[in-house]
Scaffold this motif. Structure first.
Motif, PDB file in Angstrom:
ATOM      1  N   GLY A 174       0.812  -1.209   0.000  1.00  0.00           N
ATOM      2  CA  GLY A 174       0.000   0.000   0.000  1.00  0.00           C
ATOM      3  C   GLY A 174       0.848   1.262   0.000  1.00  0.00           C
ATOM      4  O   GLY A 174       2.065   1.225   0.196  1.00  0.00           O
ATOM      5  N   VAL A 180      -0.411  -5.342   1.522  1.00  0.00           N
ATOM      6  CA  VAL A 180      -1.828  -5.599   1.275  1.00  0.00           C
ATOM      7  C   VAL A 180      -2.056  -7.085   1.003  1.00  0.00           C
ATOM      8  O   VAL A 180      -3.031  -7.680   1.474  1.00  0.00           O
ATOM      9  CB  VAL A 180      -2.330  -4.751   0.086  1.00  0.00           C
ATOM     10  CG1 VAL A 180      -3.789  -5.075  -0.246  1.00  0.00           C
ATOM     11  CG2 VAL A 180      -2.161  -3.273   0.383  1.00  0.00           C
ATOM     12  N   ASN A 181      -1.139  -7.694   0.242  1.00  0.00           N
ATOM     13  CA  ASN A 181      -1.225  -9.123  -0.040  1.00  0.00           C
ATOM     14  C   ASN A 181       0.158  -9.635  -0.425  1.00  0.00           C
ATOM     15  O   ASN A 181       0.999  -8.867  -0.897  1.00  0.00           O
ATOM     16  CB  ASN A 181      -2.230  -9.416  -1.169  1.00  0.00           C
ATOM     17  CG  ASN A 181      -2.849 -10.794  -1.032  1.00  0.00           C
ATOM     18  OD1 ASN A 181      -2.295 -11.672  -0.359  1.00  0.00           O
ATOM     19  ND2 ASN A 181      -3.997 -11.010  -1.657  1.00  0.00           N
ATOM     20  N   ARG A 194      -6.123 -12.231  -8.651  1.00  0.00           N
ATOM     21  CA  ARG A 194      -5.619 -11.926  -7.315  1.00  0.00           C
ATOM     22  C   ARG A 194      -4.819 -10.624  -7.325  1.00  0.00           C
ATOM     23  O   ARG A 194      -4.976  -9.779  -6.447  1.00  0.00           O
ATOM     24  CB  ARG A 194      -4.752 -13.081  -6.813  1.00  0.00           C
ATOM     25  CG  ARG A 194      -4.132 -12.826  -5.452  1.00  0.00           C
ATOM     26  CD  ARG A 194      -3.233 -13.974  -5.051  1.00  0.00           C
ATOM     27  NE  ARG A 194      -3.997 -15.088  -4.526  1.00  0.00           N
ATOM     28  CZ  ARG A 194      -3.467 -16.238  -4.115  1.00  0.00           C
ATOM     29  NH1 ARG A 194      -2.169 -16.433  -4.213  1.00  0.00           N
ATOM     30  NH2 ARG A 194      -4.225 -17.200  -3.632  1.00  0.00           N
ATOM     31  N   GLY A 197      -7.253  -7.679  -7.874  1.00  0.00           N
ATOM     32  CA  GLY A 197      -8.042  -7.393  -6.674  1.00  0.00           C
ATOM     33  C   GLY A 197      -7.226  -6.728  -5.588  1.00  0.00           C
ATOM     34  O   GLY A 197      -7.702  -5.792  -4.910  1.00  0.00           O
ATOM     35  N   ALA A 198      -5.974  -7.170  -5.399  1.00  0.00           N
ATOM     36  CA  ALA A 198      -5.116  -6.571  -4.366  1.00  0.00           C
ATOM     37  C   ALA A 198      -4.793  -5.122  -4.705  1.00  0.00           C
ATOM     38  O   ALA A 198      -4.782  -4.248  -3.823  1.00  0.00           O
ATOM     39  CB  ALA A 198      -3.835  -7.391  -4.221  1.00  0.00           C
ATOM     40  N   GLU A 200      -6.656  -3.089  -6.538  1.00  0.00           N
ATOM     41  CA  GLU A 200      -7.885  -2.295  -6.361  1.00  0.00           C
ATOM     42  C   GLU A 200      -8.115  -1.960  -4.890  1.00  0.00           C
ATOM     43  O   GLU A 200      -8.506  -0.833  -4.553  1.00  0.00           O
ATOM     44  CB  GLU A 200      -9.088  -3.053  -6.931  1.00  0.00           C
ATOM     45  CG  GLU A 200      -9.098  -3.179  -8.447  1.00  0.00           C
ATOM     46  CD  GLU A 200      -9.447  -1.867  -9.162  1.00  0.00           C
ATOM     47  OE1 GLU A 200      -9.507  -0.810  -8.509  1.00  0.00           O
ATOM     48  OE2 GLU A 200      -9.641  -1.919 -10.396  1.00  0.00           O
ATOM     49  N   ARG A 201      -7.886  -2.927  -4.001  1.00  0.00           N
ATOM     50  CA  ARG A 201      -8.056  -2.654  -2.573  1.00  0.00           C
ATOM     51  C   ARG A 201      -7.069  -1.592  -2.098  1.00  0.00           C
ATOM     52  O   ARG A 201      -7.414  -0.693  -1.326  1.00  0.00           O
ATOM     53  CB  ARG A 201      -7.866  -3.939  -1.759  1.00  0.00           C
ATOM     54  CG  ARG A 201      -8.983  -4.938  -1.915  1.00  0.00           C
ATOM     55  CD  ARG A 201      -8.966  -5.982  -0.807  1.00  0.00           C
ATOM     56  NE  ARG A 201      -7.707  -6.729  -0.775  1.00  0.00           N
ATOM     57  CZ  ARG A 201      -7.456  -7.795  -1.515  1.00  0.00           C
ATOM     58  NH1 ARG A 201      -8.370  -8.224  -2.397  1.00  0.00           N
ATOM     59  NH2 ARG A 201      -6.320  -8.437  -1.402  1.00  0.00           N
ATOM     60  N   ALA A 202      -5.824  -1.715  -2.552  1.00  0.00           N
ATOM     61  CA  ALA A 202      -4.814  -0.743  -2.137  1.00  0.00           C
ATOM     62  C   ALA A 202      -5.136   0.645  -2.672  1.00  0.00           C
ATOM     63  O   ALA A 202      -4.941   1.654  -1.965  1.00  0.00           O
ATOM     64  CB  ALA A 202      -3.443  -1.197  -2.624  1.00  0.00           C
ATOM     65  N   ALA A 204      -8.151   1.758  -3.319  1.00  0.00           N
ATOM     66  CA  ALA A 204      -9.304   2.240  -2.553  1.00  0.00           C
ATOM     67  C   ALA A 204      -8.849   2.814  -1.218  1.00  0.00           C
ATOM     68  O   ALA A 204      -9.342   3.865  -0.771  1.00  0.00           O
ATOM     69  CB  ALA A 204     -10.299   1.099  -2.338  1.00  0.00           C
ATOM     70  N   ASP A 205      -7.888   2.142  -0.572  1.00  0.00           N
ATOM     71  CA  ASP A 205      -7.345   2.669   0.693  1.00  0.00           C
ATOM     72  C   ASP A 205      -6.651   4.004   0.463  1.00  0.00           C
ATOM     73  O   ASP A 205      -6.765   4.930   1.289  1.00  0.00           O
ATOM     74  CB  ASP A 205      -6.353   1.666   1.300  1.00  0.00           C
ATOM     75  CG  ASP A 205      -7.032   0.415   1.813  1.00  0.00           C
ATOM     76  OD1 ASP A 205      -8.268   0.450   2.021  1.00  0.00           O
ATOM     77  OD2 ASP A 205      -6.334  -0.610   2.005  1.00  0.00           O
TER      78      ASP A 205
END
Length: 216
Positions: A174, A180-181, A194, A197-198, A200-202, A204-205
């Motif tokens: 991140g 993050v993963n 995978r 998705g990782a 995108e999450r980072a 978003a944070d």
């Protein structure tokens, strides 16, 4: 009679000699073997004394790793800290690794999907920068590998890979340096999703952090 006496005398001499030999053995037993040497003490080498590797998911990469100078294949250098404020994808790979070779085209598709966004894609090879320079350059050209390509020295690779020897390994970090993963290996049906998705999450944070900063 005389012959009997000689036989008896001979028997007495044999018995006496055996007793004497037995007595000498009893008086002079063989020496006891020395005890085995104590096991060697574990040396505190620089590697064993180095504290713990990469943290688990949710932990932050060590500051000294973020600030470490890494050499790229074009002989420039960079640090992970240079990309502070971005999401960082780190892929640990090698040209001789079959799964790595199958993974690169999938990861390249993901990289292109996030072009222009706040994501930095870095690939660090564990190979020797002198012996493998030609092979790595050839691999990068043949696969159109668009990541920032660099060399992972032994200590850097050991920390990033959390002491695990298998490659490929992928970390998504991140913008604040937290992991993050992190996964090992390549799956044709899962690795691309995978990674996507990782990231995108980072992202978003990162967006939430920026929004919170603006609100303050």
């Amino acid at each position: 009679m005389r012959r009997l006496s000689l036989i008896i005398l001979f028997s007495i001499l044999v018995i006496a000699n055996a007793a004497a030999q037995s007595g000498r053995h009893m008086k002079n037993p063989p020496p006891t073997p020395p005890p085995p040497p104590p096991p060697p003490q574990e040396s505190l080498s620089s590697e064993s004394a180095t504290p713990s590797l990469a943290p688990s998911i949710g932990g932050a990469l060590p500051g000294d790793l973020m600030d470490r100078q890494l050499k790229s294949i074009d002989n420039t250098s960079f640090r992970l800290a240079d990309f502070k404020g971005k999401v960082i994808v780190v892929n640990v790979w090698a040209t001789w690794c079959g799964p790595c070779r199958r993974e690169v085209p999938d990861y390249e598709k993901v990289r292109k999907e996030f072009a222009g966004r706040e994501v930095e894609f870095i690939a660090l090879t564990t190979e020797d920068p002198v012996a493998a320079a030609g092979k790595v350059q050839k691999f990068v050209r043949e696969f159109n590998f668009g990541f920032l390509i660099g060399w992972a020295d032994r200590d850097t690779a050991r920390i990033l890979m959390n002491g695990r020897g298998a490659i490929p390994q992928t970390l998504v970090i991140g913008s604040d340096g937290t992991i993050v993963n992190h996964w090992t290996g390549y799956s044709p049906s899962q690795s691309r999703d995978r990674l996507r998705g990782a990231i995108e999450r980072a992202l978003a944070d990162l967006k939430a952090e920026k929004s919170a900063g603006f609100a303050q």
